[in-house]
Motif scaffolding. Structure first.
Motif, PDB file in Angstrom:
ATOM      1  N   CYS A  75      -4.537  -9.937  -3.399  1.00 25.71           N
ATOM      2  CA  CYS A  75      -5.120  -8.415  -3.040  1.00 25.71           C
ATOM      3  C   CYS A  75      -5.287  -7.638  -3.732  1.00 25.71           C
ATOM      4  CB  CYS A  75      -3.408  -7.549  -2.211  1.00 25.71           C
ATOM      5  SG  CYS A  75      -3.274  -7.957  -0.508  1.00 25.71           S
ATOM      6  N   LYS A  76      -5.009  -8.419  -5.700  1.00 25.81           N
ATOM      7  CA  LYS A  76      -5.289  -8.177  -6.586  1.00 25.81           C
ATOM      8  C   LYS A  76      -6.055  -7.985  -7.069  1.00 25.81           C
ATOM      9  CE  LYS A  76      -0.673  -8.936  -8.762  1.00 25.81           C
ATOM     10  NZ  LYS A  76       0.343  -9.455  -9.828  1.00 25.81           N
ATOM     11  N   GLN A  77      -6.857  -9.784  -6.301  1.00 33.13           N
ATOM     12  CA  GLN A  77      -8.395 -10.035  -6.755  1.00 33.13           C
ATOM     13  C   GLN A  77      -9.429  -8.772  -5.556  1.00 33.13           C
ATOM     14  OE1 GLN A  77      -9.278 -12.059  -8.632  1.00 33.13           O
ATOM     15  NE2 GLN A  77      -7.579 -12.962  -9.498  1.00 33.13           N
ATOM     16  N   ASP A  78      -8.861  -8.650  -4.736  1.00 32.53           N
ATOM     17  CA  ASP A  78      -9.601  -7.544  -3.648  1.00 32.53           C
ATOM     18  C   ASP A  78      -9.061  -6.537  -2.969  1.00 32.53           C
ATOM     19  OD1 ASP A  78     -11.457  -6.937  -2.261  1.00 32.53           O
ATOM     20  OD2 ASP A  78     -12.398  -8.337  -1.125  1.00 32.53           O
ATOM     21  N   PRO A  91      -0.013  -0.581  -7.962  1.00 39.74           N
ATOM     22  CA  PRO A  91      -0.641   0.511  -8.368  1.00 39.74           C
ATOM     23  C   PRO A  91      -1.942   0.884  -8.578  1.00 39.74           C
ATOM     24  CG  PRO A  91       0.254  -2.056  -9.048  1.00 39.74           C
ATOM     25  CD  PRO A  91       0.452  -1.553  -8.080  1.00 39.74           C
ATOM     26  N   LYS A  92      -2.630   1.546  -9.465  1.00 41.53           N
ATOM     27  CA  LYS A  92      -4.161   1.720  -9.054  1.00 41.53           C
ATOM     28  C   LYS A  92      -4.041   1.132 -10.484  1.00 41.53           C
ATOM     29  CE  LYS A  92      -3.889   6.287  -8.234  1.00 41.53           C
ATOM     30  NZ  LYS A  92      -3.827   8.095  -8.435  1.00 41.53           N
ATOM     31  N   PRO A  93      -5.543   0.857 -10.789  1.00 41.16           N
ATOM     32  CA  PRO A  93      -5.819  -0.467 -10.990  1.00 41.16           C
ATOM     33  C   PRO A  93      -5.229  -0.086 -12.906  1.00 41.16           C
ATOM     34  CG  PRO A  93      -7.566   0.312 -10.116  1.00 41.16           C
ATOM     35  CD  PRO A  93      -6.430   1.185  -9.736  1.00 41.16           C
ATOM     36  N   ASP A  94      -5.659   1.257 -13.417  1.00 40.84           N
ATOM     37  CA  ASP A  94      -5.552   1.306 -14.798  1.00 40.84           C
ATOM     38  C   ASP A  94      -4.034   1.602 -15.419  1.00 40.84           C
ATOM     39  OD1 ASP A  94      -5.425   3.856 -13.231  1.00 40.84           O
ATOM     40  OD2 ASP A  94      -6.418   4.348 -14.778  1.00 40.84           O
ATOM     41  N   THR A  95      -3.379   1.075 -14.122  1.00 41.87           N
ATOM     42  CA  THR A  95      -1.749   1.231 -14.161  1.00 41.87           C
ATOM     43  C   THR A  95      -0.956   0.041 -14.258  1.00 41.87           C
ATOM     44  OG1 THR A  95      -2.040   3.016 -13.235  1.00 41.87           O
ATOM     45  CG2 THR A  95      -0.184   1.961 -13.221  1.00 41.87           C
ATOM     46  N   ALA A  96      -0.452  -0.174 -15.507  1.00 38.23           N
ATOM     47  CA  ALA A  96       0.491  -1.727 -15.549  1.00 38.23           C
ATOM     48  C   ALA A  96       1.412  -1.696 -14.633  1.00 38.23           C
ATOM     49  CB  ALA A  96       0.875  -1.396 -17.487  1.00 38.23           C
ATOM     50  N   PRO A  97       2.110  -2.474 -14.741  1.00 43.48           N
ATOM     51  CA  PRO A  97       3.411  -2.643 -13.522  1.00 43.48           C
ATOM     52  C   PRO A  97       4.532  -2.909 -14.441  1.00 43.48           C
ATOM     53  CG  PRO A  97       2.827  -4.718 -14.052  1.00 43.48           C
ATOM     54  CD  PRO A  97       1.807  -3.511 -14.649  1.00 43.48           C
TER      55      PRO A  97
END
Length: 106
Positions: free
Chosen positions: A18-21, A94-100
Motif C-alpha cells: 500500500c505504501k508503494q501504490d 497518512p497523506k504522502p506528505d505527512t510523517a507517521p
C-alpha cells in the motif's frame, strides 16, 4: 492453520504494498467494501436496514445510529461517506506528505 506470526507477516506485506501504490490499495479497499455492502443488502434496495447491517456488516451495525443521520432506519452510501468524513479512521494511511507519528521508546 495460520499462526499469529503468519498473519502479522501478511499484514506487514500488504502495508508495504500500500505504501508503494496507495491508489491501487484504496481502490482495492473500496472494492472490498462495495462487495460487502452488496452482500449485506439482501433486499437489493441499495440501502442497509439495521437488521441487514447486523447480519452482514456487524461492525457497521454497532455504529448504525450515528451513521443513519436522517433517522429513517436505513443507511445509504451517501450517509456512509458523510460518516467517514466526520470520523477519520485512525488506521487510515497518512497523506504522502505527512510523517507517521513517532513511536515511544521503551
Amino acid at each position: 492453520k495460520l499462526t499469529r506470526e503468519e498473519m502479522r507477516s501478511a499484514m506487514h506485506a500488504r502495508m508495504a504494498q500500500c505504501k508503494q501504490d496507495r491508489d491501487r490499495c484504496r481502490a482495492a479497499m473500496k472494492e472490498r467494501f462495495e462487495a460487502a455492502w452488496k452482500r449485506a443488502d439482501t433486499d437489493g434496495d441499495g440501502m442497509l436496514s439495521k437488521a441487514e447491517a447486523e447480519q452482514g456488516m456487524p461492525r457497521l451495525a454497532r455504529h448504525f445510529d450515528q451513521v443513519d443521520t436522517d433517522r429513517d432506519g436505513r443507511i445509504t452510501l451517501a450517509e456512509m461517506d458523510a460518516a467517514r468524513a466526520r470520523q477519520p479512521h485512525p488506521r487510515r494511511m497518512p497523506k504522502p506528505d505527512t510523517a507517521p507519528p513517532a513511536q515511544p521508546q521503551g
